[in-house]
Design a protein around this motif. Structure first.
Motif, PDB file in Angstrom:
ATOM      1  N   VAL A  57      -6.014   3.591  -3.331  1.00 25.01           N
ATOM      2  CA  VAL A  57      -4.617   3.785  -2.952  1.00 25.01           C
ATOM      3  C   VAL A  57      -4.485   3.599  -1.450  1.00 25.01           C
ATOM      4  O   VAL A  57      -5.297   4.120  -0.670  1.00 25.01           O
ATOM      5  N   TYR A  58      -3.447   2.854  -1.060  1.00 21.84           N
ATOM      6  CA  TYR A  58      -3.157   2.588   0.351  1.00 21.84           C
ATOM      7  C   TYR A  58      -1.807   3.176   0.727  1.00 21.84           C
ATOM      8  O   TYR A  58      -0.898   3.233  -0.104  1.00 21.84           O
ATOM      9  N   PRO A  59      -1.657   3.568   1.991  1.00 16.45           N
ATOM     10  CA  PRO A  59      -0.371   4.108   2.443  1.00 16.45           C
ATOM     11  C   PRO A  59       0.665   2.995   2.598  1.00 16.45           C
ATOM     12  O   PRO A  59       0.355   1.805   2.498  1.00 16.45           O
ATOM     13  N   ASP A  60       1.879   3.402   2.892  1.00 19.95           N
ATOM     14  CA  ASP A  60       2.988   2.467   3.068  1.00 19.95           C
ATOM     15  C   ASP A  60       2.921   1.834   4.459  1.00 19.95           C
ATOM     16  O   ASP A  60       3.737   2.100   5.329  1.00 19.95           O
ATOM     17  N   ASP A  61       1.895   1.004   4.648  1.00 19.50           N
ATOM     18  CA  ASP A  61       1.645   0.375   5.943  1.00 19.50           C
ATOM     19  C   ASP A  61       0.939  -0.955   5.699  1.00 19.50           C
ATOM     20  O   ASP A  61      -0.235  -0.982   5.318  1.00 19.50           O
ATOM     21  N   PRO A  91       1.572  13.147  -1.823  1.00 15.14           N
ATOM     22  CA  PRO A  91       2.979  13.501  -1.628  1.00 15.14           C
ATOM     23  C   PRO A  91       3.870  12.349  -2.113  1.00 15.14           C
ATOM     24  O   PRO A  91       3.458  11.189  -2.088  1.00 15.14           O
ATOM     25  N   PRO A  92       5.073  12.659  -2.574  1.00 13.07           N
ATOM     26  CA  PRO A  92       5.981  11.574  -2.956  1.00 13.07           C
ATOM     27  C   PRO A  92       6.150  10.598  -1.786  1.00 13.07           C
ATOM     28  O   PRO A  92       6.100  11.002  -0.625  1.00 13.07           O
ATOM     29  N   GLY A  93       6.314   9.343  -2.107  1.00 14.99           N
ATOM     30  CA  GLY A  93       6.471   8.326  -1.069  1.00 14.99           C
ATOM     31  C   GLY A  93       6.190   6.950  -1.635  1.00 14.99           C
ATOM     32  O   GLY A  93       6.224   6.745  -2.846  1.00 14.99           O
ATOM     33  N   HIS A  94       5.873   6.020  -0.757  1.00 12.11           N
ATOM     34  CA  HIS A  94       5.562   4.647  -1.160  1.00 12.11           C
ATOM     35  C   HIS A  94       4.087   4.367  -0.915  1.00 12.11           C
ATOM     36  O   HIS A  94       3.532   4.774   0.112  1.00 12.11           O
ATOM     37  N   TYR A  95       3.495   3.630  -1.852  1.00 11.60           N
ATOM     38  CA  TYR A  95       2.061   3.352  -1.807  1.00 11.60           C
ATOM     39  C   TYR A  95       1.793   1.956  -2.358  1.00 11.60           C
ATOM     40  O   TYR A  95       2.696   1.291  -2.879  1.00 11.60           O
ATOM     41  N   ALA A  96       0.526   1.540  -2.285  1.00 12.62           N
ATOM     42  CA  ALA A  96       0.050   0.309  -2.908  1.00 12.62           C
ATOM     43  C   ALA A  96      -1.317   0.608  -3.507  1.00 12.62           C
ATOM     44  O   ALA A  96      -2.064   1.444  -2.981  1.00 12.62           O
ATOM     45  N   VAL A  97      -1.651  -0.058  -4.601  1.00 13.09           N
ATOM     46  CA  VAL A  97      -2.928   0.151  -5.274  1.00 13.09           C
ATOM     47  C   VAL A  97      -3.628  -1.188  -5.468  1.00 13.09           C
ATOM     48  O   VAL A  97      -3.000  -2.181  -5.840  1.00 13.09           O
ATOM     49  N   ALA A  98      -4.927  -1.181  -5.213  1.00  9.26           N
ATOM     50  CA  ALA A  98      -5.792  -2.328  -5.505  1.00  9.26           C
ATOM     51  C   ALA A  98      -6.958  -1.816  -6.356  1.00  9.26           C
ATOM     52  O   ALA A  98      -7.465  -0.717  -6.123  1.00  9.26           O
ATOM     53  N   VAL A  99      -7.365  -2.622  -7.330  1.00  8.79           N
ATOM     54  CA  VAL A  99      -8.412  -2.228  -8.268  1.00  8.79           C
ATOM     55  C   VAL A  99      -9.382  -3.382  -8.430  1.00  8.79           C
ATOM     56  O   VAL A  99      -8.982  -4.550  -8.425  1.00  8.79           O
ATOM     57  N   TYR A 100     -10.671  -3.055  -8.557  1.00 13.74           N
ATOM     58  CA  TYR A 100     -11.621  -4.095  -8.961  1.00 13.74           C
ATOM     59  C   TYR A 100     -12.664  -3.508  -9.900  1.00 13.74           C
ATOM     60  O   TYR A 100     -12.965  -2.318  -9.851  1.00 13.74           O
ATOM     61  N   HIS A 101     -13.183  -4.358 -10.776  1.00 18.40           N
ATOM     62  CA  HIS A 101     -14.189  -3.972 -11.765  1.00 18.40           C
ATOM     63  C   HIS A 101     -15.557  -4.348 -11.217  1.00 18.40           C
ATOM     64  O   HIS A 101     -15.949  -5.501 -11.232  1.00 18.40           O
ATOM     65  N   ASP A 102     -16.265  -3.360 -10.735  1.00 14.11           N
ATOM     66  CA  ASP A 102     -17.601  -3.556 -10.162  1.00 14.11           C
ATOM     67  C   ASP A 102     -18.621  -3.556 -11.296  1.00 14.11           C
ATOM     68  O   ASP A 102     -19.325  -2.588 -11.521  1.00 14.11           O
ATOM     69  N   GLN A 103     -18.682  -4.669 -12.012  1.00 12.48           N
ATOM     70  CA  GLN A 103     -19.510  -4.749 -13.214  1.00 12.48           C
ATOM     71  C   GLN A 103     -20.986  -4.556 -12.945  1.00 12.48           C
ATOM     72  O   GLN A 103     -21.696  -3.990 -13.768  1.00 12.48           O
ATOM     73  N   ASP A 104     -21.474  -5.009 -11.799  1.00 15.28           N
ATOM     74  CA  ASP A 104     -22.901  -4.883 -11.524  1.00 15.28           C
ATOM     75  C   ASP A 104     -23.246  -3.608 -10.745  1.00 15.28           C
ATOM     76  O   ASP A 104     -24.406  -3.345 -10.453  1.00 15.28           O
ATOM     77  N   GLY A 105     -22.244  -2.806 -10.410  1.00 17.61           N
ATOM     78  CA  GLY A 105     -22.482  -1.519  -9.773  1.00 17.61           C
ATOM     79  C   GLY A 105     -22.999  -1.578  -8.352  1.00 17.61           C
ATOM     80  O   GLY A 105     -23.544  -0.594  -7.844  1.00 17.61           O
ATOM     81  N   VAL A 139       3.215  -5.409  -3.915  1.00 18.14           N
ATOM     82  CA  VAL A 139       2.360  -4.359  -4.471  1.00 18.14           C
ATOM     83  C   VAL A 139       2.899  -2.957  -4.188  1.00 18.14           C
ATOM     84  O   VAL A 139       2.477  -1.982  -4.800  1.00 18.14           O
ATOM     85  N   ARG A 140       3.835  -2.845  -3.284  1.00 19.86           N
ATOM     86  CA  ARG A 140       4.395  -1.552  -2.878  1.00 19.86           C
ATOM     87  C   ARG A 140       5.225  -0.949  -4.014  1.00 19.86           C
ATOM     88  O   ARG A 140       5.980  -1.646  -4.677  1.00 19.86           O
ATOM     89  N   PHE A 141       5.065   0.358  -4.245  1.00 15.14           N
ATOM     90  CA  PHE A 141       5.841   1.052  -5.275  1.00 15.14           C
ATOM     91  C   PHE A 141       6.164   2.462  -4.787  1.00 15.14           C
ATOM     92  O   PHE A 141       5.549   2.980  -3.866  1.00 15.14           O
ATOM     93  N   ARG A 142       7.130   3.074  -5.455  1.00 16.74           N
ATOM     94  CA  ARG A 142       7.588   4.414  -5.097  1.00 16.74           C
ATOM     95  C   ARG A 142       6.952   5.439  -6.026  1.00 16.74           C
ATOM     96  O   ARG A 142       6.985   5.280  -7.256  1.00 16.74           O
ATOM     97  N   LEU A 143       6.387   6.493  -5.454  1.00 21.16           N
ATOM     98  CA  LEU A 143       5.887   7.637  -6.208  1.00 21.16           C
ATOM     99  C   LEU A 143       6.931   8.737  -6.086  1.00 21.16           C
ATOM    100  O   LEU A 143       7.111   9.310  -5.009  1.00 21.16           O
TER     101      LEU A 143
END
Length: 157
Positions: A57-61, A91-105, A139-143
């Motif tokens: 999770v990243y902040p609104d920046d 806290p409620p606000g705006h955020y961004a999320v990035a995800v990756y599948h680290d298959q090999d660990g 990617v920005r969304f409101r929580l």
């Protein structure tokens, strides 16, 4: 009779363990209380139940999005089929999320010689990443104050 009960118990335990990956407990970052609300992230289309899924999770920046040291929190959780989940107390606000599948660990987002991803990835709002990274605005969304669950589709090349 005792043998039958033991066999039934063993079968129940085996079934529970086999189904455990699909229903793995959410790994949460942060703590409830104060003004924190729950953000649940669901990564769908996970290709294999091996390795781990890193949900960040990243902040609104825009300057902090995907930047070294820019994250607010990260959960690394075992990959589960069909959906891998994690949660964050924020806290409620705006955020961004990035995800990756680290298959090999190896705890690194692997790429080929041309810089193309070799592991699955995704972004909040299912923002596309066709010829590079998505724009922060995509990617920005409101929580909201009541919390939220977001789903994003993992993409594999």
């Amino acid at each position: 009779m005792k043998a039958r009960i033991r066999l039934w118990l063993a079968a129940a335990v085996a079934a529970t363990l086999a189904g455990g990956a699909a229903h793995a407990a959410e790994a949460c970052h942060g703590h409830p209380g104060g003004d924190a609300v729950k953000l649940t992230v669901e990564a769908t289309n996970v290709r294999a139940a091996k390795g781990e899924v890193a949900i960040t999770v990243y902040p609104d920046d825009v300057r902090r999005f995907l930047a070294r040291g820019g994250k607010l929190g990260r959960v690394r959780t075992p990959a589960a089929l069909p959906v891998t989940r994690a949660c964050f107390w924020l806290p409620p606000g705006h955020y961004a999320v990035a995800v990756y599948h680290d298959q090999d660990g190896d705890r690194d987002f692997d790429r080929d010689g041309l810089g193309r991803p070799t592991e699955g990835f995704g972004f909040s709002n299912d923002a596309p990443a066709r010829m590079g990274l998505p724009a922060f605005a995509d990617v920005r969304f409101r929580l909201p104050a009541g919390g939220k669950t977001i789903s994003l589709r993992m993409r594999y090349r």
